[in-house]
Motif scaffolding. Structure first.
Motif, PDB file in Angstrom:
ATOM      1  N   LYS A 292       0.650   8.990   5.457  1.00  0.00           N
ATOM      2  CA  LYS A 292      -0.715   8.741   4.976  1.00  0.00           C
ATOM      3  C   LYS A 292      -1.295   7.553   5.732  1.00  0.00           C
ATOM      4  O   LYS A 292      -0.618   6.549   5.937  1.00  0.00           O
ATOM      5  CB  LYS A 292      -0.718   8.459   3.478  1.00  0.00           C
ATOM      6  N   GLN A 293      -2.565   7.696   6.131  1.00  0.00           N
ATOM      7  CA  GLN A 293      -3.221   6.635   6.899  1.00  0.00           C
ATOM      8  C   GLN A 293      -4.352   5.985   6.113  1.00  0.00           C
ATOM      9  O   GLN A 293      -5.087   6.652   5.395  1.00  0.00           O
ATOM     10  CB  GLN A 293      -3.783   7.177   8.214  1.00  0.00           C
ATOM     11  N   ASN A 294      -4.477   4.675   6.268  1.00  0.00           N
ATOM     12  CA  ASN A 294      -5.566   3.884   5.703  1.00  0.00           C
ATOM     13  C   ASN A 294      -6.248   3.229   6.906  1.00  0.00           C
ATOM     14  O   ASN A 294      -5.820   2.176   7.393  1.00  0.00           O
ATOM     15  CB  ASN A 294      -5.011   2.849   4.710  1.00  0.00           C
TER      16      ASN A 294
ATOM     17  N   TRP B 287       0.855  -1.185   0.000  1.00  0.00           N
ATOM     18  CA  TRP B 287       0.000   0.000   0.000  1.00  0.00           C
ATOM     19  C   TRP B 287       0.890   1.233   0.000  1.00  0.00           C
ATOM     20  O   TRP B 287       1.892   1.281   0.733  1.00  0.00           O
ATOM     21  CB  TRP B 287      -0.935   0.015   1.213  1.00  0.00           C
ATOM     22  N   ASN B 288       0.540   2.197  -0.828  1.00  0.00           N
ATOM     23  CA  ASN B 288       1.252   3.476  -0.898  1.00  0.00           C
ATOM     24  C   ASN B 288       2.753   3.272  -1.112  1.00  0.00           C
ATOM     25  O   ASN B 288       3.577   3.983  -0.540  1.00  0.00           O
ATOM     26  CB  ASN B 288       0.990   4.297   0.376  1.00  0.00           C
TER      27      ASN B 288
ATOM     28  N   TYR C  70      -8.226  -4.408  14.854  1.00  0.00           N
ATOM     29  CA  TYR C  70      -7.797  -3.743  13.623  1.00  0.00           C
ATOM     30  C   TYR C  70      -6.526  -2.924  13.820  1.00  0.00           C
ATOM     31  O   TYR C  70      -6.206  -2.496  14.925  1.00  0.00           O
ATOM     32  CB  TYR C  70      -8.912  -2.822  13.110  1.00  0.00           C
ATOM     33  N   TYR C  71      -5.855  -2.708  12.693  1.00  0.00           N
ATOM     34  CA  TYR C  71      -4.742  -1.768  12.600  1.00  0.00           C
ATOM     35  C   TYR C  71      -5.096  -0.728  11.547  1.00  0.00           C
ATOM     36  O   TYR C  71      -5.728  -1.040  10.525  1.00  0.00           O
ATOM     37  CB  TYR C  71      -3.455  -2.444  12.123  1.00  0.00           C
ATOM     38  N   THR C  72      -4.650   0.502  11.773  1.00  0.00           N
ATOM     39  CA  THR C  72      -4.632   1.510  10.728  1.00  0.00           C
ATOM     40  C   THR C  72      -3.246   1.433  10.100  1.00  0.00           C
ATOM     41  O   THR C  72      -2.243   1.431  10.811  1.00  0.00           O
ATOM     42  CB  THR C  72      -4.903   2.907  11.311  1.00  0.00           C
TER      43      THR C  72
ATOM     44  N   MET D 292       1.944  -0.653  11.033  1.00  0.00           N
ATOM     45  CA  MET D 292       0.682  -0.995  11.696  1.00  0.00           C
ATOM     46  C   MET D 292       0.502  -0.158  12.965  1.00  0.00           C
ATOM     47  O   MET D 292       1.353  -0.189  13.862  1.00  0.00           O
ATOM     48  CB  MET D 292       0.647  -2.479  12.084  1.00  0.00           C
ATOM     49  N   LYS D 293      -0.585   0.593  13.010  1.00  0.00           N
ATOM     50  CA  LYS D 293      -0.906   1.402  14.186  1.00  0.00           C
ATOM     51  C   LYS D 293      -2.171   0.824  14.816  1.00  0.00           C
ATOM     52  O   LYS D 293      -3.206   0.719  14.137  1.00  0.00           O
ATOM     53  CB  LYS D 293      -1.160   2.866  13.797  1.00  0.00           C
TER      54      LYS D 293
END
Length: 98
Positions: A63-65, A8-9, A55-57, A38-39
Motif C-alpha cells: 500500500k502506498q501513501n 502508518w499501516n 518527498y518520499y512515498t 521510503m520510496k
C-alpha cells in the motif's frame, strides 16, 4: 526524555529520542527512519525560509501513501537544524511521548 514515533499501516516508520519540531511538525533524524518504507518521489515544494523540500512515498505491505514524507536535503541557513530530517503527514500517525 521525550521520544517520537511515526507509524502508518501497522509499520513503524521512524522512532527517536532526538528530534526537531518546526511549525508543529516533528522532524526525525535520518538515522531514525526505516528507509525500507521510503520510496523517492519526484515531488518538490518550496518554503520561503526552509528552502526546497523533497518527498518520499511511504509504502507498507504493497500500500502506498503518496508524498506523505518530506525532507530538506539542502535547507536555507535558517533551517539548517533539519537538514535531511524527515517529517510526515497525510494520515501518518506521529506521536510524541514523554
Amino acid at each position: 526524555m521525550p521520544s517520537a514515533e511515526a507509524t502508518w499501516n501497522g509499520a513503524v516508520l521512524a522512532v527517536t529520542d532526538k528530534f526537531e519540531t518546526v511549525e508543529g511538525n516533528v522532524y526525525f533524524p535520518p538515522s531514525s527512519v526505516n528507509m525500507q518504507y521510503m520510496k523517492p518521489s519526484s515531488t518538490h515544494t518550496t518554503c520561503g525560509w526552509k528552502g526546497v523540500a523533497s518527498y518520499y512515498t511511504v509504502e507498507v505491505d504493497g500500500k502506498q501513501n503518496k508524498d506523505s514524507a518530506w525532507f530538506y536535503p539542502s535547507p536555507l541557513p535558517a533551517a539548517s537544524n533539519i537538514k535531511d530530517h524527515v517529517a510526515f503527514w497525510k494520515g501518518v500517525s506521529v506521536q510524541k511521548k514523554t
